[in-house]
Write a protein that holds these residues in place. Structure first.
Motif, PDB file in Angstrom:
ATOM      1  N   GLY A   1      -1.294   5.063  21.926  1.00 28.10           N
ATOM      2  CA  GLY A   1      -0.883   6.459  21.860  1.00 28.10           C
ATOM      3  C   GLY A   1      -1.195   7.023  20.497  1.00 28.10           C
ATOM      4  N   PRO A   2      -1.038   8.328  20.330  1.00 26.01           N
ATOM      5  CA  PRO A   2      -1.363   8.965  19.042  1.00 26.01           C
ATOM      6  C   PRO A   2      -0.519   8.457  17.892  1.00 26.01           C
ATOM      7  CG  PRO A   2      -0.194  10.484  20.496  1.00 26.01           C
ATOM      8  CD  PRO A   2      -0.551   9.295  21.326  1.00 26.01           C
ATOM      9  N   LYS A   3       0.677   7.933  18.184  1.00 24.12           N
ATOM     10  CA  LYS A   3       1.531   7.441  17.106  1.00 24.12           C
ATOM     11  C   LYS A   3       0.949   6.185  16.477  1.00 24.12           C
ATOM     12  CE  LYS A   3       5.509   5.614  18.187  1.00 24.12           C
ATOM     13  NZ  LYS A   3       6.923   5.470  18.621  1.00 24.12           N
ATOM     14  N   ASP A   4       0.209   5.401  17.245  1.00 21.96           N
ATOM     15  CA  ASP A   4      -0.361   4.154  16.716  1.00 21.96           C
ATOM     16  C   ASP A   4      -1.438   4.446  15.674  1.00 21.96           C
ATOM     17  OD1 ASP A   4       1.265   2.705  18.431  1.00 21.96           O
ATOM     18  OD2 ASP A   4      -0.230   2.656  20.024  1.00 21.96           O
ATOM     19  N   ASP A   5      -2.341   5.364  16.001  1.00 22.62           N
ATOM     20  CA  ASP A   5      -3.428   5.746  15.084  1.00 22.62           C
ATOM     21  C   ASP A   5      -3.981   7.069  15.600  1.00 22.62           C
ATOM     22  OD1 ASP A   5      -5.833   6.105  13.705  1.00 22.62           O
ATOM     23  OD2 ASP A   5      -6.165   3.950  13.514  1.00 22.62           O
TER      24      ASP A   5
ATOM     25  N   SER B   1      -6.102   9.404  14.543  1.00 29.44           N
ATOM     26  CA  SER B   1      -7.537   9.697  14.523  1.00 29.44           C
ATOM     27  C   SER B   1      -8.285   8.856  15.548  1.00 29.44           C
ATOM     28  CB  SER B   1      -8.109   9.460  13.126  1.00 29.44           C
ATOM     29  OG  SER B   1      -7.913   8.111  12.724  1.00 29.44           O
ATOM     30  N   THR B   2      -7.945   7.572  15.622  1.00 30.87           N
ATOM     31  CA  THR B   2      -8.592   6.696  16.600  1.00 30.87           C
ATOM     32  C   THR B   2      -8.257   7.122  18.017  1.00 30.87           C
ATOM     33  OG1 THR B   2      -8.561   4.810  15.070  1.00 30.87           O
ATOM     34  CG2 THR B   2      -8.805   4.312  17.410  1.00 30.87           C
ATOM     35  N   PHE B   3      -7.014   7.547  18.226  1.00 34.38           N
ATOM     36  CA  PHE B   3      -6.610   8.015  19.555  1.00 34.38           C
ATOM     37  C   PHE B   3      -7.411   9.254  19.948  1.00 34.38           C
ATOM     38  CE2 PHE B   3      -3.952  10.690  22.270  1.00 34.38           C
ATOM     39  CZ  PHE B   3      -3.686   9.812  23.320  1.00 34.38           C
ATOM     40  N   GLN B   4      -7.633  10.147  18.991  1.00 38.15           N
ATOM     41  CA  GLN B   4      -8.390  11.375  19.280  1.00 38.15           C
ATOM     42  C   GLN B   4      -9.839  11.034  19.637  1.00 38.15           C
ATOM     43  OE1 GLN B   4     -10.951  13.023  17.463  1.00 38.15           O
ATOM     44  NE2 GLN B   4     -10.893  14.883  18.692  1.00 38.15           N
ATOM     45  N   ILE B   5     -10.435  10.124  18.861  1.00 43.08           N
ATOM     46  CA  ILE B   5     -11.827   9.734  19.129  1.00 43.08           C
ATOM     47  C   ILE B   5     -11.934   9.011  20.476  1.00 43.08           C
ATOM     48  CG2 ILE B   5     -13.723   8.273  18.346  1.00 43.08           C
ATOM     49  CD1 ILE B   5     -12.728   8.769  15.469  1.00 43.08           C
ATOM     50  N   SER B   6     -10.998   8.122  20.742  1.00 45.18           N
ATOM     51  CA  SER B   6     -11.043   7.356  21.988  1.00 45.18           C
ATOM     52  C   SER B   6     -10.846   8.249  23.204  1.00 45.18           C
ATOM     53  CB  SER B   6      -9.988   6.246  21.967  1.00 45.18           C
ATOM     54  OG  SER B   6      -8.671   6.778  21.960  1.00 45.18           O
ATOM     55  N   THR B   7     -10.023   9.280  23.065  1.00 42.84           N
ATOM     56  CA  THR B   7      -9.818  10.213  24.171  1.00 42.84           C
ATOM     57  C   THR B   7     -11.108  10.959  24.489  1.00 42.84           C
ATOM     58  OG1 THR B   7      -7.481  10.510  23.593  1.00 42.84           O
ATOM     59  CG2 THR B   7      -8.489  12.204  24.964  1.00 42.84           C
TER      60      THR B   7
ATOM     61  N   ASN C   1       8.228  -5.670  19.691  1.00 45.65           N
ATOM     62  CA  ASN C   1       7.994  -4.849  20.880  1.00 45.65           C
ATOM     63  C   ASN C   1       6.602  -4.215  20.849  1.00 45.65           C
ATOM     64  OD1 ASN C   1      10.559  -5.384  21.889  1.00 45.65           O
ATOM     65  ND2 ASN C   1      11.478  -3.563  20.939  1.00 45.65           N
ATOM     66  N   HIS C   2       6.193  -3.790  19.659  1.00 42.62           N
ATOM     67  CA  HIS C   2       4.875  -3.180  19.517  1.00 42.62           C
ATOM     68  C   HIS C   2       3.775  -4.198  19.808  1.00 42.62           C
ATOM     69  CE1 HIS C   2       1.992  -0.215  18.283  1.00 42.62           C
ATOM     70  NE2 HIS C   2       1.552  -0.952  17.267  1.00 42.62           N
ATOM     71  N   THR C   3       3.957  -5.417  19.321  1.00 42.97           N
ATOM     72  CA  THR C   3       2.980  -6.475  19.563  1.00 42.97           C
ATOM     73  C   THR C   3       2.942  -6.851  21.040  1.00 42.97           C
ATOM     74  OG1 THR C   3       3.293  -7.357  17.331  1.00 42.97           O
ATOM     75  CG2 THR C   3       2.306  -8.831  18.953  1.00 42.97           C
ATOM     76  N   GLN C   4       4.100  -6.921  21.672  1.00 39.37           N
ATOM     77  CA  GLN C   4       4.138  -7.218  23.108  1.00 39.37           C
ATOM     78  C   GLN C   4       3.417  -6.145  23.913  1.00 39.37           C
ATOM     79  OE1 GLN C   4       8.418  -7.650  23.531  1.00 39.37           O
ATOM     80  NE2 GLN C   4       8.236  -9.879  23.734  1.00 39.37           N
ATOM     81  N   LEU C   5       3.530  -4.871  23.493  1.00 45.14           N
ATOM     82  CA  LEU C   5       2.835  -3.788  24.172  1.00 45.14           C
ATOM     83  C   LEU C   5       1.324  -3.945  24.039  1.00 45.14           C
ATOM     84  CD1 LEU C   5       2.807  -1.101  25.672  1.00 45.14           C
ATOM     85  CD2 LEU C   5       3.051   0.065  23.463  1.00 45.14           C
TER      86      LEU C   5
END
Length: 273
Positions: free
Chosen positions: A42-46, A48-54, A28-32
């Motif tokens: 989303g923040p659950k995936d990564d 720190s990366t989510f914070q930087i990308s935001t 399911n994660h790969t399909q997303l």
């Protein structure tokens, strides 16, 4: 009861179910990732990366807003320059009328006709100066004020001084060709007006160049930020496609393994035959 067989618990089925659930979650994660095109959704995936990308998305939005402001500012200056060039051409045409009116022996009818043409051209200058407007901003009309253009996210601006180019600002509003004396005065006035118009156009041209340079930089900055954001969050679709196929196979195998594990307790019935 035979050792290892129970109708109450089935450890093999529990293990198979846990593995199947894990595979389904990864699938399911790969399909997303494939559906969204993003490896960080989303923040659950990564986190720190989510914070930087935001933060980068916010910067990109801000830079694009500045780019729009600079584009509008450039259009405003270009409108003024285009109008100013037409005014300069009209002034040159007016000088021709003045020179004709200063020739010796000109008759009254010809002088009147030249005067009328001269004033008609002057009226056209006033009309152009009054209508040279873009987005409610006019840099060459009478009473025009300094125009500011947003140049960065921190609120910095580029100031463009107004360059009024109506007949009053060019000091030809009272010029006429009705007499030889007024025609001589008009010649001096029109020469000064041509030089003044050229000076004003030069100022506008320098301002336009400054806005263009900043606009080009802002566009490049937006591209760099967008590319950087893509490097952070964009999914490798070739890789994700390969993983999707692998997880689909694992899912099928997991279903079969669970079916086999669930069938295990059925062997207990053979003990009672």
């Amino acid at each position: 009861m035979v050792q290892g067989l129970s109708i109450n618990t089935n450890p093999a089925a529990h293990v198979a179910l846990q593995q199947l659930n894990k595979t389904n979650k990864l699938l399911n994660h790969t399909q997303l990732k494939i559906t969204s095109g993003l490896k960080v959704n989303g923040p659950k995936d990564d986190s720190s990366t989510f914070q930087i990308s935001t933060r980068l998305r916010g910067d990109i939005s801000g830079v694009n807003a500045v780019k729009i402001a600079l584009t509008n500012g450039d259009s405003t200056v270009q409108t003024a320059i285009t109008a100013g060039k037409h005014i300069k051409d009209l002034l040159i045409e007016m000088k021709g009328k003045v020179i004709q009116a200063n020739q010796a022996g000109i008759d009254g009818n010809s002088r009147t006709a030249l005067h009328n043409d001269f004033r008609a051209l002057a009226d056209q200058i006033s009309t152009i100066a009054l209508t040279a407007e873009f987005n409610d901003a006019n840099l060459i009309k009478s009473g025009a004020t300094t125009f500011t253009v947003l140049s960065s996210q921190d609120g910095s601006t580029i100031s463009i001084s107004a360059q009024s180019m109506d007949t009053t600002a060019l000091a030809i509003n009272a010029s006429n060709l009705t007499t030889s004396g007024s025609a001589a005065a008009a010649r001096t006035a029109i020469d000064s007006a041509i030089v003044l118009a050229a000076d004003k156009l030069a100022v506008l041209g320098a301002a336009s160049k400054r806005v263009d340079v900043q606009l080009e930089f802002t566009g490049s900055l937006a591209d760099i930020l967008t590319e950087g954001l893509g490097n952070l969050v964009d999914a490798d679709l070739a890789k994700e496609s390969a993983q999707l196929q692998a997880f689909q196979i694992k899912q099928q195998l997991g279903v079969q393994a669970l079916a086999i594990a669930n069938a295990g307790p059925q062997t207990i019935l053979g003990l009672f035959q």
